[in-house]
Design a protein around this motif. Structure first.
Motif, PDB file in Angstrom:
ATOM      1  N   GLY A 107      -1.291  14.021  -2.581  1.00  0.00           N
ATOM      2  CA  GLY A 107      -2.174  12.866  -2.695  1.00  0.00           C
ATOM      3  C   GLY A 107      -1.744  11.681  -1.866  1.00  0.00           C
ATOM      4  N   GLY A 108      -2.703  10.809  -1.584  1.00  0.00           N
ATOM      5  CA  GLY A 108      -2.416   9.576  -0.867  1.00  0.00           C
ATOM      6  C   GLY A 108      -2.030   9.799   0.584  1.00  0.00           C
ATOM      7  N   GLY A 109      -1.530   8.735   1.205  1.00  0.00           N
ATOM      8  CA  GLY A 109      -1.066   8.794   2.588  1.00  0.00           C
ATOM      9  C   GLY A 109       0.445   8.862   2.631  1.00  0.00           C
ATOM     10  N   LEU A 110       0.984   8.824   3.839  1.00  0.00           N
ATOM     11  CA  LEU A 110       2.439   8.961   3.994  1.00  0.00           C
ATOM     12  C   LEU A 110       3.202   7.818   3.335  1.00  0.00           C
ATOM     13  CD1 LEU A 110       2.857  10.307   7.634  1.00  0.00           C
ATOM     14  CD2 LEU A 110       3.303  11.488   5.498  1.00  0.00           C
ATOM     15  N   THR A 134       9.198  12.741 -12.143  1.00  0.00           N
ATOM     16  CA  THR A 134       7.938  12.556 -11.434  1.00  0.00           C
ATOM     17  C   THR A 134       7.837  11.107 -10.994  1.00  0.00           C
ATOM     18  OG1 THR A 134       6.922  14.200 -12.864  1.00  0.00           O
ATOM     19  CG2 THR A 134       5.440  12.817 -11.597  1.00  0.00           C
ATOM     20  N   GLY A 135       7.521  10.908  -9.719  1.00  0.00           N
ATOM     21  CA  GLY A 135       7.336   9.563  -9.187  1.00  0.00           C
ATOM     22  C   GLY A 135       5.901   9.364  -8.754  1.00  0.00           C
ATOM     23  N   LYS A 136       5.396   8.141  -8.909  1.00  0.00           N
ATOM     24  CA  LYS A 136       4.013   7.858  -8.535  1.00  0.00           C
ATOM     25  C   LYS A 136       3.937   6.550  -7.762  1.00  0.00           C
ATOM     26  CE  LYS A 136       1.920  10.264 -12.417  1.00  0.00           C
ATOM     27  NZ  LYS A 136       1.004  10.170 -13.545  1.00  0.00           N
ATOM     28  N   ARG A 137       2.975   6.509  -6.818  1.00  0.00           N
ATOM     29  CA  ARG A 137       2.688   5.298  -6.053  1.00  0.00           C
ATOM     30  C   ARG A 137       1.302   5.451  -5.455  1.00  0.00           C
ATOM     31  NH1 ARG A 137       1.600   0.983  -4.177  1.00  0.00           N
ATOM     32  NH2 ARG A 137       2.540  -0.041  -2.400  1.00  0.00           N
ATOM     33  N   LYS A 138       0.438   4.472  -5.635  1.00  0.00           N
ATOM     34  CA  LYS A 138      -0.964   4.545  -5.207  1.00  0.00           C
ATOM     35  C   LYS A 138      -1.580   5.841  -5.732  1.00  0.00           C
ATOM     36  CE  LYS A 138      -0.594   1.625  -1.108  1.00  0.00           C
ATOM     37  NZ  LYS A 138      -0.850   1.522   0.324  1.00  0.00           N
ATOM     38  N   ASP A 139      -2.078   6.719  -4.852  1.00  0.00           N
ATOM     39  CA  ASP A 139      -2.661   7.983  -5.312  1.00  0.00           C
ATOM     40  C   ASP A 139      -1.687   9.144  -5.167  1.00  0.00           C
ATOM     41  OD1 ASP A 139      -5.077   7.178  -6.257  1.00  0.00           O
ATOM     42  OD2 ASP A 139      -6.140   7.426  -4.356  1.00  0.00           O
ATOM     43  N   GLY A 189       2.306   5.941   0.719  1.00  0.00           N
ATOM     44  CA  GLY A 189       2.265   6.131  -0.727  1.00  0.00           C
ATOM     45  C   GLY A 189       3.149   7.285  -1.165  1.00  0.00           C
ATOM     46  N   GLN A 190       3.194   8.349  -0.362  1.00  0.00           N
ATOM     47  CA  GLN A 190       4.039   9.495  -0.683  1.00  0.00           C
ATOM     48  C   GLN A 190       5.513   9.127  -0.620  1.00  0.00           C
ATOM     49  OE1 GLN A 190       2.833  12.797   1.776  1.00  0.00           O
ATOM     50  NE2 GLN A 190       1.030  13.201   0.524  1.00  0.00           N
ATOM     51  N   ALA A 191       5.881   8.310   0.377  1.00  0.00           N
ATOM     52  CA  ALA A 191       7.274   7.863   0.476  1.00  0.00           C
ATOM     53  C   ALA A 191       7.645   6.997  -0.728  1.00  0.00           C
ATOM     54  CB  ALA A 191       7.497   7.094   1.773  1.00  0.00           C
ATOM     55  N   GLY A 192       6.743   6.128  -1.156  1.00  0.00           N
ATOM     56  CA  GLY A 192       6.978   5.303  -2.341  1.00  0.00           C
ATOM     57  C   GLY A 192       7.090   6.134  -3.606  1.00  0.00           C
ATOM     58  N   ALA A 193       6.239   7.161  -3.710  1.00  0.00           N
ATOM     59  CA  ALA A 193       6.291   8.048  -4.873  1.00  0.00           C
ATOM     60  C   ALA A 193       7.602   8.822  -4.898  1.00  0.00           C
ATOM     61  CB  ALA A 193       5.110   9.013  -4.851  1.00  0.00           C
ATOM     62  N   ILE A 253      13.008   1.853 -10.806  1.00  0.00           N
ATOM     63  CA  ILE A 253      12.592   2.676 -11.947  1.00  0.00           C
ATOM     64  C   ILE A 253      11.147   2.358 -12.338  1.00  0.00           C
ATOM     65  CG2 ILE A 253      13.091   3.268 -14.356  1.00  0.00           C
ATOM     66  CD1 ILE A 253      15.301   4.206 -12.624  1.00  0.00           C
ATOM     67  N   THR A 254      10.752   1.105 -12.160  1.00  0.00           N
ATOM     68  CA  THR A 254       9.419   0.661 -12.546  1.00  0.00           C
ATOM     69  C   THR A 254       8.378   1.173 -11.560  1.00  0.00           C
ATOM     70  OG1 THR A 254      10.429  -1.357 -13.391  1.00  0.00           O
ATOM     71  CG2 THR A 254       8.037  -1.351 -13.157  1.00  0.00           C
ATOM     72  N   ARG A 255       7.283   1.729 -12.075  1.00  0.00           N
ATOM     73  CA  ARG A 255       6.221   2.225 -11.203  1.00  0.00           C
ATOM     74  C   ARG A 255       5.456   1.048 -10.629  1.00  0.00           C
ATOM     75  NH1 ARG A 255       1.168   3.298  -9.696  1.00  0.00           N
ATOM     76  NH2 ARG A 255       0.257   5.378  -9.813  1.00  0.00           N
ATOM     77  N   ASP A 256       5.211   1.077  -9.324  1.00  0.00           N
ATOM     78  CA  ASP A 256       4.412   0.043  -8.665  1.00  0.00           C
ATOM     79  C   ASP A 256       2.943   0.348  -8.957  1.00  0.00           C
ATOM     80  OD1 ASP A 256       3.320  -1.882  -7.093  1.00  0.00           O
ATOM     81  OD2 ASP A 256       4.310  -1.281  -5.239  1.00  0.00           O
ATOM     82  N   SER A 257       2.329  -0.445  -9.812  1.00  0.00           N
ATOM     83  CA  SER A 257       1.001  -0.113 -10.322  1.00  0.00           C
ATOM     84  C   SER A 257      -0.131  -0.596  -9.419  1.00  0.00           C
ATOM     85  CB  SER A 257       0.822  -0.710 -11.716  1.00  0.00           C
ATOM     86  OG  SER A 257       0.952  -2.111 -11.634  1.00  0.00           O
ATOM     87  N   ARG A 258       0.189  -1.178  -8.260  1.00  0.00           N
ATOM     88  CA  ARG A 258      -0.878  -1.670  -7.385  1.00  0.00           C
ATOM     89  C   ARG A 258      -1.633  -0.502  -6.761  1.00  0.00           C
ATOM     90  NH1 ARG A 258       2.308  -5.126  -3.217  1.00  0.00           N
ATOM     91  NH2 ARG A 258       3.666  -3.326  -3.456  1.00  0.00           N
ATOM     92  N   VAL A 259      -2.938  -0.536  -6.873  1.00  0.00           N
ATOM     93  CA  VAL A 259      -3.788   0.491  -6.270  1.00  0.00           C
ATOM     94  C   VAL A 259      -4.916  -0.215  -5.512  1.00  0.00           C
ATOM     95  CG1 VAL A 259      -3.314   2.340  -7.930  1.00  0.00           C
ATOM     96  CG2 VAL A 259      -5.143   0.714  -8.371  1.00  0.00           C
ATOM     97  N   VAL A 260      -5.628   0.543  -4.682  1.00  0.00           N
ATOM     98  CA  VAL A 260      -6.696  -0.015  -3.873  1.00  0.00           C
ATOM     99  C   VAL A 260      -7.836  -0.484  -4.776  1.00  0.00           C
ATOM    100  CG1 VAL A 260      -8.379   0.503  -2.067  1.00  0.00           C
ATOM    101  CG2 VAL A 260      -6.100   1.488  -1.965  1.00  0.00           C
ATOM    102  N   GLU A 261      -8.338  -1.673  -4.483  1.00  0.00           N
ATOM    103  CA  GLU A 261      -9.457  -2.221  -5.242  1.00  0.00           C
ATOM    104  C   GLU A 261     -10.740  -1.489  -4.860  1.00  0.00           C
ATOM    105  OE1 GLU A 261     -11.489  -6.653  -5.878  1.00  0.00           O
ATOM    106  OE2 GLU A 261      -9.592  -6.456  -4.812  1.00  0.00           O
TER     107      GLU A 261
END
Length: 165
Positions: A104-107, A44-49, A109-113, A139-147
């Motif tokens: 979830g998210g936009g394109l 499972t990969g995650k990025r933004k939402d 964020g989906q590409a990053g996930a 390998i590290t999840r990019d934890s930056r999300v919208v403020e």
């Protein structure tokens, strides 16, 4: 009990024995590939939402995202390059088939996930690739999300125009 070493030769021999022990223990800690009954690795990969569920198996390099070809789902070349980065870093372009579902998210964020999920699945399928992917930071999840938006302001930090009079 620890033996007392009297000469330099005893110390050299002890060092050689320690190196052999280190090699044996490092071989034991090497992870074995994690695959299901069909020979696939899941991650499972995650990025933004965005959240991507990725299944990876040996194949001809076909990447399906939500049932569509990657070129159709991610129309922008930058996003396609982002998704293919783990393969180019690990030097395994065209060797694996990917089936992914992204929500979830936009394109972007989906590409990053998807990139994060592919990297994790590759490291599970072939543990020898993990150091390459880890050094590249995939390998590290990019934890930056919208403020979040603050009250009294139009956006998170943007303020209304100041008027002196």
């Amino acid at each position: 009990m620890v033996e007392e070493k009297k000469s330099l030769e005893d110390l050299k021999e002890l060092k050689k024995n320690d190196e052999v022990v280190d090699q044996v223990t490092s071989e034991k800690t090497d992870a074995s590939p994690v695959k299901d009954d069909l020979g696939r690795s899941y991650a499972t990969g995650k990025r933004k939402d965005a959240v991507a569920r990725v299944w990876l198996k040996k194949g001809a390099g076909v990447v399906l995202v939500n049932g569509k070809d990657m070129g159709k789902y991610f129309a922008r070349p930058v996003l396609q390059m982002l998704v293919n980065q783990p393969f180019s870093v690990a030097k395994v372009e065209g060797e694996f088939d990917i089936k992914a579902t992204v929500k979830g998210g936009g394109l972007s964020g989906q590409a990053g996930a998807l990139k994060h999920g592919i990297s994790k699945a590759l490291s599970l399928y072939e543990p020898t690739l993990r150091p390459l992917l880890k050094n590249a930071g995939f390998i590290t999840r990019d934890s930056r999300v919208v403020e979040r938006k603050k009250y009294g302001k139009p956006k998170a930090r943007r303020s209304f125009q100041f008027s002196k009079r």
